[in-house]
Design a protein around this motif. Structure first.
Motif, PDB file in Angstrom:
ATOM      1  N   ASN A 122      77.088  47.279  21.987  1.00 30.91           N
ATOM      2  CA  ASN A 122      77.680  46.704  20.795  1.00 30.91           C
ATOM      3  C   ASN A 122      78.967  47.450  20.461  1.00 30.91           C
ATOM      4  OD1 ASN A 122      75.721  44.626  20.005  1.00 30.91           O
ATOM      5  ND2 ASN A 122      74.304  46.338  19.807  1.00 30.91           N
ATOM      6  N   GLU A 178      67.720  40.031  20.412  1.00 32.46           N
ATOM      7  CA  GLU A 178      69.183  40.044  20.359  1.00 32.46           C
ATOM      8  C   GLU A 178      69.783  39.571  21.679  1.00 32.46           C
ATOM      9  OE1 GLU A 178      72.307  43.171  18.672  1.00 32.46           O
ATOM     10  OE2 GLU A 178      71.509  43.818  20.630  1.00 32.46           O
ATOM     11  N   ASP A 224      69.295  35.881  22.178  1.00 36.20           N
ATOM     12  CA  ASP A 224      70.224  35.143  21.323  1.00 36.20           C
ATOM     13  C   ASP A 224      71.617  35.089  21.955  1.00 36.20           C
ATOM     14  OD1 ASP A 224      70.731  33.812  18.730  1.00 36.20           O
ATOM     15  OD2 ASP A 224      72.088  35.511  18.414  1.00 36.20           O
TER      16      ASP A 224
END
Length: 389
Positions: free
Chosen positions: A52, A105, A108
């Protein structure tokens, strides 16, 4: 264009190959030897876990795709790359919650991951010893691992075939932009010249960018027990059936060829100290072997042939650096914690930006300008679970 690449790890070799393929005249300056830095002490797992912000995830995903493209280009089964997937599970409630959130996550983001049963996991890894309480295992079928020396042989071999030259040992101590290029100063008092330079020097990045007048801060690679250091154990050959990556609560394992395995216990990294590497038959080695025998049948009596302290090339904010220093287009810098996953991709993108001057959108969030001149930077915590290391 006469180009210089500083460093012959995976990043440097990938950049030299891509530059040479585009017709550039390439010289690589290496201070000690190929794989002498971080590339030679890497778990070398290709993945995009816990990457991230989203742009970093997307960059790592593109890095995985670049390995696939490189493998397809070879026309044969690549010796340097295995894409057999990864299995991961948790051992307690907190770990189960974290893993479930991570899988959600990734799903997704359309990342290939799904849950499998213990029975299916043991079909994939016949010698797997799963704890009785584990009911669900995360399977990442498109992840894999790399044999760094063989990858570097592929990249640098092609660069060399295209005329790239190596100067080694050649310790670069200074970079000075001139009216018509870059002066490269060496520790023996000599100098060389190039139209442009790519710094791909791993944990020596900060010193070299400072020498060029635009210091890119890096996390201290010598600080014991921090995010930049970790222990890697290399076993003697073992009769265990493992052809993929395992990232488990107490031990990460992957094959290293010839029956050897690489083992990593993230909690043991607290004792990692480059100035005092642990003994190959000491407490840490015995603990790694004990955990291994509990994880895989066929590893009873395992011993380590080496136990190394890996030193990560980690930009000070934890993210990749890729781009020109300052306002000129003569000195380009690459530095990343994800060098194995990203190496071939970053080498190609850096070469294209250097030769065409056209920026690539994948690298927009990773320019060195975000770090140059900064003094207040986040404290990077050591890895606690797979994907952080």
């Amino acid at each position: 264009m006469k180009t210089a690449v500083i460093g012959l790890g995976v990043l440097g070799a990938a950049t030299a190959r891509s530059l040479a393929r585009e017709g550039a005249e390439v010289t690589v300056f290496e201070r000690a030897g190929a794989l002498a830095g971080t590339s030679g002490t890497s778990f070398a797992w290709t993945n995009s876990h816990h990457k991230n912000p989203r742009s970093y995830h997307d960059l790592n995903l593109a890095g995985m795709a670049e390995h696939e493209a490189l493998a397809q280009e070879a026309g044969t089964v690549p010796a340097w790359y295995v894409r057999n997937g990864n299995l991961e599970w948790a051992e307690d409630a907190a770990g189960t919650e974290r893993l479930a959130a991570s899988v959600a996550e990734l799903a997704d983001r359309d990342y290939p991951v799904h849950w499998i049963t213990p029975r299916r996991a043991c079909e994939l890894v016949p010698d797997l010893r799963l704890p009785a309480h584990v009911e669900h295992i995360a399977h990442y079928p498109e992840e894999g691992h790399v044999f760094p020396a063989l990858l570097l042989a592929r990249l640098w071999g092609e660069a060399r075939d295209l005329g790239a030259e190596l100067r080694c040992p050649a310790n670069v101590t200074g970079l000075q932009e001139t009216g018509d290029g870059v002066r490269i100063e060496l520790s023996d008092g000599s100098a060389a010249r190039a139209d442009a330079v790519v710094i791909a020097a791993g944990r020596w990045t900060e010193a070299l960018t400072a020498a060029a007048g635009h210091r890119v801060p890096m996390a201290d690679p010598d600080a014991a027990g921090t995010a930049t250091v970790g222990l890697l154990g290399y076993t003697a050959p073992l009769p265990a059936r493992l052809d993929r990556v395992l990232t488990t609560p107490r031990l990460n394992v992957r094959p290293d060829g010839g029956g050897r395995l690489i083992v990593q216990g993230l909690d043991l990294d607290a004792d990692a100290d480059p100035a005092a590497p642990p003994a190959v038959d000491g407490r840490h080695a015995r603990e790694l072997c004990r955990r291994l025998s509990g994880l895989l049948a066929g590893t009873e009596g395992a011993r380590l042939e080496s136990l190394r302290v890996g030193q990560r090339a980690l930009p000070a904010d934890g993210l990749t650096v890729a781009g020109f220093l300052g306002d000129s287009t003569r000195v380009y810098t690459l530095a990343t914690h994800s060098g194995i996953t990203l190496g071939p991709l970053l080498g190609r993108l850096a070469a294209r930006e250097l030769l065409t001057g056209e920026p690539d959108g994948l690298l927009a969030d990773f320019r060195p300008a975000r770090l140059i001149g900064r003094t207040r930077l986040p404290v990077l915590q050591p890895a606690r679970f797979a994907g952080q290391q």
